[in-house]
Motif scaffolding. Structure first.
Motif, PDB file in Angstrom:
ATOM      1  N   PRO A   1     -31.022  70.652  51.730  1.00 40.50           N
ATOM      2  CA  PRO A   1     -31.033  69.212  52.055  1.00 40.50           C
ATOM      3  C   PRO A   1     -32.387  68.526  51.859  1.00 40.50           C
ATOM      4  CG  PRO A   1     -30.942  70.537  54.051  1.00 40.50           C
ATOM      5  CD  PRO A   1     -30.741  71.486  52.908  1.00 40.50           C
ATOM      6  N   TYR A   2     -33.494  69.290  51.833  1.00 43.28           N
ATOM      7  CA  TYR A   2     -34.788  68.613  51.685  1.00 43.28           C
ATOM      8  C   TYR A   2     -35.077  68.270  50.222  1.00 43.28           C
ATOM      9  CZ  TYR A   2     -36.337  73.314  50.342  1.00 43.28           C
ATOM     10  OH  TYR A   2     -36.459  74.525  49.723  1.00 43.28           O
ATOM     11  N   ILE A   3     -34.260  68.768  49.301  1.00 46.95           N
ATOM     12  CA  ILE A   3     -34.516  68.471  47.875  1.00 46.95           C
ATOM     13  C   ILE A   3     -34.049  67.049  47.589  1.00 46.95           C
ATOM     14  CG2 ILE A   3     -33.964  69.106  45.490  1.00 46.95           C
ATOM     15  CD1 ILE A   3     -33.662  71.988  46.389  1.00 46.95           C
ATOM     16  N   ARG A   4     -34.943  66.240  47.026  1.00 48.19           N
ATOM     17  CA  ARG A   4     -34.589  64.851  46.704  1.00 48.19           C
ATOM     18  C   ARG A   4     -33.749  64.849  45.432  1.00 48.19           C
ATOM     19  NH1 ARG A   4     -34.260  62.641  50.479  1.00 48.19           N
ATOM     20  NH2 ARG A   4     -35.847  61.668  51.753  1.00 48.19           N
ATOM     21  N   THR A   5     -32.443  64.667  45.585  1.00 45.95           N
ATOM     22  CA  THR A   5     -31.567  64.693  44.413  1.00 45.95           C
ATOM     23  C   THR A   5     -31.120  63.265  44.088  1.00 45.95           C
ATOM     24  OG1 THR A   5     -29.869  65.182  46.015  1.00 45.95           O
ATOM     25  CG2 THR A   5     -30.627  67.007  44.660  1.00 45.95           C
ATOM     26  N   SER A   6     -30.939  62.958  42.829  1.00 42.28           N
ATOM     27  CA  SER A   6     -30.418  61.633  42.486  1.00 42.28           C
ATOM     28  C   SER A   6     -29.713  61.682  41.138  1.00 42.28           C
ATOM     29  CB  SER A   6     -31.555  60.614  42.428  1.00 42.28           C
ATOM     30  OG  SER A   6     -32.454  60.985  41.406  1.00 42.28           O
ATOM     31  N   LEU A   7     -28.823  60.717  40.955  1.00 41.58           N
ATOM     32  CA  LEU A   7     -28.047  60.648  39.714  1.00 41.58           C
ATOM     33  C   LEU A   7     -28.084  59.211  39.247  1.00 41.58           C
ATOM     34  CD1 LEU A   7     -25.818  61.623  37.696  1.00 41.58           C
ATOM     35  CD2 LEU A   7     -24.151  61.061  39.446  1.00 41.58           C
ATOM     36  N   SER A   8     -28.558  59.006  38.009  1.00 43.73           N
ATOM     37  CA  SER A   8     -28.606  57.642  37.523  1.00 43.73           C
ATOM     38  C   SER A   8     -27.961  57.627  36.151  1.00 43.73           C
ATOM     39  CB  SER A   8     -30.070  57.224  37.491  1.00 43.73           C
ATOM     40  OG  SER A   8     -30.293  56.309  36.497  1.00 43.73           O
ATOM     41  N   PRO A   9     -26.728  57.120  36.083  1.00 38.56           N
ATOM     42  CA  PRO A   9     -25.945  57.331  34.869  1.00 38.56           C
ATOM     43  C   PRO A   9     -26.359  56.534  33.639  1.00 38.56           C
ATOM     44  CG  PRO A   9     -24.569  56.493  36.660  1.00 38.56           C
ATOM     45  CD  PRO A   9     -25.962  56.434  37.124  1.00 38.56           C
ATOM     46  N   GLY A  10     -27.193  55.471  33.758  1.00 37.13           N
ATOM     47  CA  GLY A  10     -27.555  54.777  32.513  1.00 37.13           C
ATOM     48  C   GLY A  10     -26.470  53.837  32.055  1.00 37.13           C
ATOM     49  N   SER A  11     -25.920  54.100  30.878  1.00 34.93           N
ATOM     50  CA  SER A  11     -25.007  53.108  30.305  1.00 34.93           C
ATOM     51  C   SER A  11     -23.619  53.186  30.904  1.00 34.93           C
ATOM     52  CB  SER A  11     -24.868  53.363  28.814  1.00 34.93           C
ATOM     53  OG  SER A  11     -24.066  54.512  28.643  1.00 34.93           O
ATOM     54  N   GLY A  12     -22.848  52.143  30.682  1.00 35.14           N
ATOM     55  CA  GLY A  12     -21.467  52.111  31.139  1.00 35.14           C
ATOM     56  C   GLY A  12     -20.666  53.261  30.570  1.00 35.14           C
ATOM     57  N   MET A  13     -21.050  53.699  29.375  1.00 35.11           N
ATOM     58  CA  MET A  13     -20.311  54.753  28.715  1.00 35.11           C
ATOM     59  C   MET A  13     -20.384  56.045  29.528  1.00 35.11           C
ATOM     60  SD  MET A  13     -19.664  55.208  25.099  1.00 35.11           S
ATOM     61  CE  MET A  13     -19.914  56.495  23.926  1.00 35.11           C
ATOM     62  N   VAL A  14     -21.576  56.355  30.073  1.00 32.69           N
ATOM     63  CA  VAL A  14     -21.731  57.596  30.830  1.00 32.69           C
ATOM     64  C   VAL A  14     -20.933  57.523  32.115  1.00 32.69           C
ATOM     65  CG1 VAL A  14     -23.366  59.074  32.008  1.00 32.69           C
ATOM     66  CG2 VAL A  14     -23.966  58.069  29.826  1.00 32.69           C
ATOM     67  N   THR A  15     -20.981  56.363  32.776  1.00 33.48           N
ATOM     68  CA  THR A  15     -20.207  56.205  33.998  1.00 33.48           C
ATOM     69  C   THR A  15     -18.737  56.460  33.694  1.00 33.48           C
ATOM     70  OG1 THR A  15     -21.746  54.476  34.544  1.00 33.48           O
ATOM     71  CG2 THR A  15     -19.813  54.637  35.922  1.00 33.48           C
ATOM     72  N   HIS A  16     -18.316  55.946  32.551  1.00 36.57           N
ATOM     73  CA  HIS A  16     -16.927  56.136  32.133  1.00 36.57           C
ATOM     74  C   HIS A  16     -16.617  57.632  32.027  1.00 36.57           C
ATOM     75  CE1 HIS A  16     -13.484  54.102  29.945  1.00 36.57           C
ATOM     76  NE2 HIS A  16     -13.135  55.362  30.070  1.00 36.57           N
ATOM     77  N   TYR A  17     -17.521  58.372  31.396  1.00 33.87           N
ATOM     78  CA  TYR A  17     -17.344  59.820  31.251  1.00 33.87           C
ATOM     79  C   TYR A  17     -17.216  60.483  32.620  1.00 33.87           C
ATOM     80  CZ  TYR A  17     -17.943  61.163  26.357  1.00 33.87           C
ATOM     81  OH  TYR A  17     -17.752  61.421  25.026  1.00 33.87           O
TER      82      TYR A  17
END
Length: 959
Positions: A536-552
């Motif tokens: 839990p102490y690891i700072r994790t994040s996800l930033s998908p960028g373009s709409g295309m990646v979110t779609h994936y």
């Protein structure tokens, strides 16, 4: 009709469908041809009319083995793609042609583009993915990496790019001069490549599209959009992808692809040329295609063939199997690197070998799209089972797929995986072993320091030992195994050197191939199902960028698993990759400082990163998205994935990376079945619905376009003059004055600049007279549909060196009055006085990227002939295409050896039996007579010239 009619057959499985059976026609020679050359051969057979395409042309293509590089051949692509406003001049010419045909007593309704023309008006061009991958990925696939700075653009950007306000997370900050630098080799190829913003690799909008507010943009471009809408209503063969459909550009290009054309039950292969720098992407689908300039595209729309030197074809053989941990990006970059090292400039590349079927269609189109990076004209992947499977998901119906497969097999354009099938003979073969592609990470301080994942543990150990510097941390041997206990949220954890405290999955670089982000998601799913967790102490994040990646990520259903491991979506834009991750928990920060621990950040995306994330994180590694997730689960970079488990799952069972790593097969299946099918379904609905503003946009429906005389964007050009039913024999040029006396290497940019409109120029005077302020001038590029602006812009480059003036200036002398004037003003006076003009030039006249106005502009200035020592090939044919005679001095002669000052008057007469490279006499007013070569290469060019250029030649066909 074609002399090859006897070769027409019916398709066995669908007898109503007919086609030219070129494989029978070509016999054994055909079987050894590369697939891409077979497509050229079929086109020449089908279009053979004895005039534009001759039987000898088809036979030359069949003799490719001996004729490559030695002959020019015609090619009639099946369709054309126009991007955005590059489509305006071509459509304006068709509208003007309808007018001319009606005035000459013909039926204007007959005037339509000769081949299907697709116009994408969506200028929300999404990420230019090849740049993305190349610039930011660590260098997979081994070998020396050249510093990227050397990918300098072939020509400097024409203007400082405008501030980019086009995307979230960037507040106009990236309009730095940097933008011009990321153009890479694209810029010389296509006029309209957007400049990329260096931080987001998003195209920096042209000044005309910067306006964020689409209402305003719609208003500002209304005239041009209305003109497009009129075009799509009244012309046959034109289809338009309206603005704001908002899908990635690549998807639009794929949506338009036919693979096999079926025109009234007659079948032939799809092929395409376009003004769009991404056109080559379609070669990944087995469709031959490449990018060309505006005037060539227009010629194809007029039904004229393109001419190309029969190219060499380099076979790229893919062998071996891909390492399970290598991602699509590793593969794509490794292959493109091999091609960059082989000499493929100006050649076709074609893929074969047992490894090809391991590449998904997304991988193939990415490699094909990147061909400007390694200089090939195109990179062709013949259609195979992988392609067919993909087409099924992309919405091809069952019958069409069956016909496609049966036809391609009948003409031997289908690639079989069986080793028994004979491979074509290539000009040279480049081998790439897929097994040699191993996954790398980069770090711990510089992105150019690459470490293969298998050596990560030992390499980190070495960094601890090494002296402080580009790699080393200089930790004393006795301290290298230190462990610092730390309390966090009620639990005790142990931190040691190499512990991971930041893990960020950023798709900034990986839009180029969203499957890599999908791989991270599938890995997370399998990890959660096996019972693994991230501390839990690891700072994790996800930033998908373009709409295309979110779609994936959303259509495949992996998002919940990512968030279960702590990878929550933190919003779009590149906010996370610019170093603003949330600070580490205080307890962790203190423990790191106290114990002098070398803690690590692992992220996928962004370059220079030492200490950027957080001053207490001293080692940072760039890795592919799935590896970021893997290191986060392991909690340390000091791990050998082959021999050590990532952690313990349910029932205390050891789980290794190989247990949860998704196979390429799994990935491709999810990608094709969930993602691609939903993407195309959505796009289809959007295109059929159109968008509200486009649907409400009113446009005339009349056969002829109602020109708005007040318009400063779109005007009816005067290329047709007095169109007569019969061609008038070429008129002699009597007592012409020299408009400009130029030196060597005059480029198309000298002739027709594309950048902003200078305030003192003739074009600026015209726009001011129409009530516009300098802020509204826009660029020459944006006003390509207005001949009045473009003619005034001809030779308006301030770097133009005219020998009459003696210093760089867009000026010349009007000899009858002796005044020094703008080039346009002098030409206008000559035209009023009825005096023809010519241009004198040195070597290599018309260098540079092809620009349609570099030929149209001089024609409208009244230029009848150019007399130069030599020409750039493409520009010479463009001059003929508009009706200007290209004349060449005899070898060893030039204005100075002939004692010409350019102040004389010149007379040239063209005999009625004009033939290619004929010698013509020029008489000057001082009594001098000398011979020049009429630089027409073949009879077709002479016919075009006698007709006053290709526009008039085609218009006469409608009379």
């Amino acid at each position: 009709g074609s002399p090859y009619q006897p070769a027409i057959e019916s398709l066995e499985s669908h007898p109503e469908k007919q086609f030219y059976n070129v494989s029978k026609l070509g016999g054994a020679k055909y079987d050894t041809l590369p697939y891409s050359i077979r497509v050229l051969f079929e086109s020449s057979v089908r279009n053979c009319d004895g005039f534009l395409v001759k039987e000898t042309d088809a036979m030359n293509i069949l003799d490719w083995k001996t004729k490559q590089n030695h002959v020019e051949v015609p090619f009639c692509p099946a369709r054309v793609v126009l991007q955005d406003f590059t489509g305006i001049p071509a459509m304006v010419d068709f509208a003007a042609m309808r007018e001319a045909v009606r005035n000459a007593g013909g039926d204007p309704v007959k005037v339509n583009p000769a081949c299907p023309t697709d116009l994408t008006v969506d200028h929300s061009l999404q990420i230019d993915f090849s740049k993305c991958a190349i610039q930011n990925a660590p260098n997979p696939g081994g070998g020396e990496q050249k510093p990227l700075a050397r990918l300098s653009p072939l020509k400097p950007p024409l203007r400082k790019p405008p501030p980019c306000r086009g995307h979230s997370g960037c507040r106009g900050s990236c309009g730095t001069g940097e933008a011009g630098r990321s153009l890479g080799p694209f810029s010389a190829q296509i006029e309209n490549t957007p400049i990329l913003c260096p931080f987001h690799l998003q195209p920096v909008p042209e000044p005309e599209t910067v306006l964020k507010n689409q209402e305003m943009e719609f208003g500002r471009n209304r005239e041009r959009l209305q003109f497009f809408k009129w075009s799509s209503k009244v012309f046959e063969n034109i289809s338009i992808i309206p603005p704001e459909i908002g899908t990635a550009h690549q998807v639009n290009l794929e949506y338009l692809s036919r693979v096999v054309f079926d025109v009234k039950d007659f079948l032939h292969p799809d092929s395409v040329v376009g003004t769009d720098s991404h056109t080559t992407m379609v070669n990944g689908l087995g469709i031959l295609g490449w990018g060309v300039g505006g005037i060539e595209t227009e010629a194809v729309m007029l039904g004229m063939p393109l001419t190309l030197t029969l190219p060499e074809v380099v076979g790229c053989e893919l062998t071996g199997t891909v390492s399970p941990f290598a991602t699509s990006i590793d593969i794509v970059l490794s292959i493109t690197k091999h091609l960059r090292q082989a000499d493929v400039a100006g050649k076709f590349v074609e893929f074969f070998g047992s490894g090809v079927s391991q590449l998904s269609v997304a991988d193939r189109t990415t490699i094909a799209n990147m061909c400007p990076e390694y200089g090939a004209i195109l990179s062709f992947f013949p259609v195979d089972n992988v392609t067919l499977k993909h087409l099924k998901h992309a919405g091809f119906d069952k019958v069409k797929l069956k016909v496609t497969e049966a036809y391609l097999k009948a003409v031997k354009l289908f690639r079989n995986d069986e080793s028994s099938s004979r491979e074509p003979e290539y000009s040279q073969v480049v081998q790439v072993s897929l097994s040699s592609i191993i996954p790398y990470v980069s770090g711990p301080k510089r992105s150019q320091d690459r470490v293969s994942v298998n050596n990560m543990k030992s390499d980190f150990q070495a960094c601890l030992n090494e002296k402080s510097g580009v790699k080393g941390f200089q930790i004393a041997a006795e301290k290298q195994n230190d462990i610092v206990p730390v309390q966090y949220e009620g639990n005790e954890y142990k931190l040691s050197h190499g512990c991971v405290v930041i893990a960020a999955v950023i798709s900034c670089t990986n839009n180029c191939n969203p499957s890599v982000m999908l791989a991270a998601g599938l890995l997370a799913k399998k990890a959660v199902e096996a019972g693994l967790m991230v501390k839990p102490y690891i700072r994790t994040s996800l930033s998908p960028g373009s709409g295309m990646v979110t779609h994936y990520l959303s259509s495949s259903g992996v998002l919940p698993y990512l968030s279960k491991l702590g990878f929550e979506v933190v919003g779009y834009g590149c906010s996370t990759c610019v170093g603003n991750t949330a600070p580490l928990p205080e307890a962790i920060r203190n423990a790191i400082k106290q114990g002098d621990i070398i803690a690590c950040g692992v992220l996928s995306g962004t370059k220079n990163f030492e200490g950027r994330l957080c001053d207490c994180v001293r080692a940072n590694y760039l890795a592919s998205p799935p590896l970021v997730v893997a290191y986060a689960i392991a909690g340390t970079v000091q791990i050998d994935f082959d021999t050590e488990p990532l952690g313990t799952g349910f029932n205390g069972k050891n789980i290794y990376l190989r247990d949860i790593w998704p196979t390429r097969q799994e990935l491709h299946t999810v990608e094709e079945e969930c993602v691609i099918s939903s993407m195309f379904k959505e796009l289809k609905e959007k295109i059929e619905k159109g968008n509200k503003r486009w649907n409400l946009l009113e446009a005339p429906e009349s056969t002829l376009f109602p020109w708005d005389l007040k318009s400063t964007y779109i005007r009816c050009p005067s290329f047709f003059g007095q169109l007569t039913k019969e061609a008038v024999p070429p008129q002699a040029v009597e007592n012409a004055h020299v408009l400009l006396f130029l030196g060597d290497s005059v480029t198309t940019d000298h002739i027709s600049p594309a950048g902003s409109i200078a305030r003192s120029s003739a074009a600026a005077k015209y726009l001011t007279s129409k009530g516009l302020t300098p802020r509204e001038f826009n660029s020459y590029g944006a006003r390509r549909g207005n001949d009045a602006v473009m003619t005034r812009g001809t030779f308006a480059n301030i770097k133009l060196l005219n020998k009459f003036i003696g210093k760089p200036a867009p000026k010349t002398i009007h000899f009858p009055s002796g005044q020094t004037l703008d080039v346009f003003e002098a030409a206008e006076l000559y035209q009023k006085e009825g005096i023809p003009v010519i241009i004198l030039a040195g070597k290599k006249y018309g260098l540079g990227s092809s620009r349609d106005w570099a030929a149209k502009g001089p024609f409208l200035l009244g230029v009848k002939a150019v007399l130069a020592e030599s020409y750039e090939k493409v520009h010479r044919s463009q001059l003929i295409g508009i009706g200007i005679a290209p004349l060449q001095f005899r070898p060893g002669e030039n204005p100075s050896t002939l004692g010409l000052t350019g102040r004389e008057r010149f007379s040239i007469s063209f005999p009625s039996d004009l033939s290619p490279r004929m010698m013509l006499d020029i008489k000057t007013s001082t009594g001098k007579v000398f011979s020049v070569i009429a630089l027409f290469e073949n009879n077709m060019e002479i016919t075009l010239y006698k007709n006053g250029g290709s526009l008039n030649f085609v218009a006469r066909r409608f009379l």
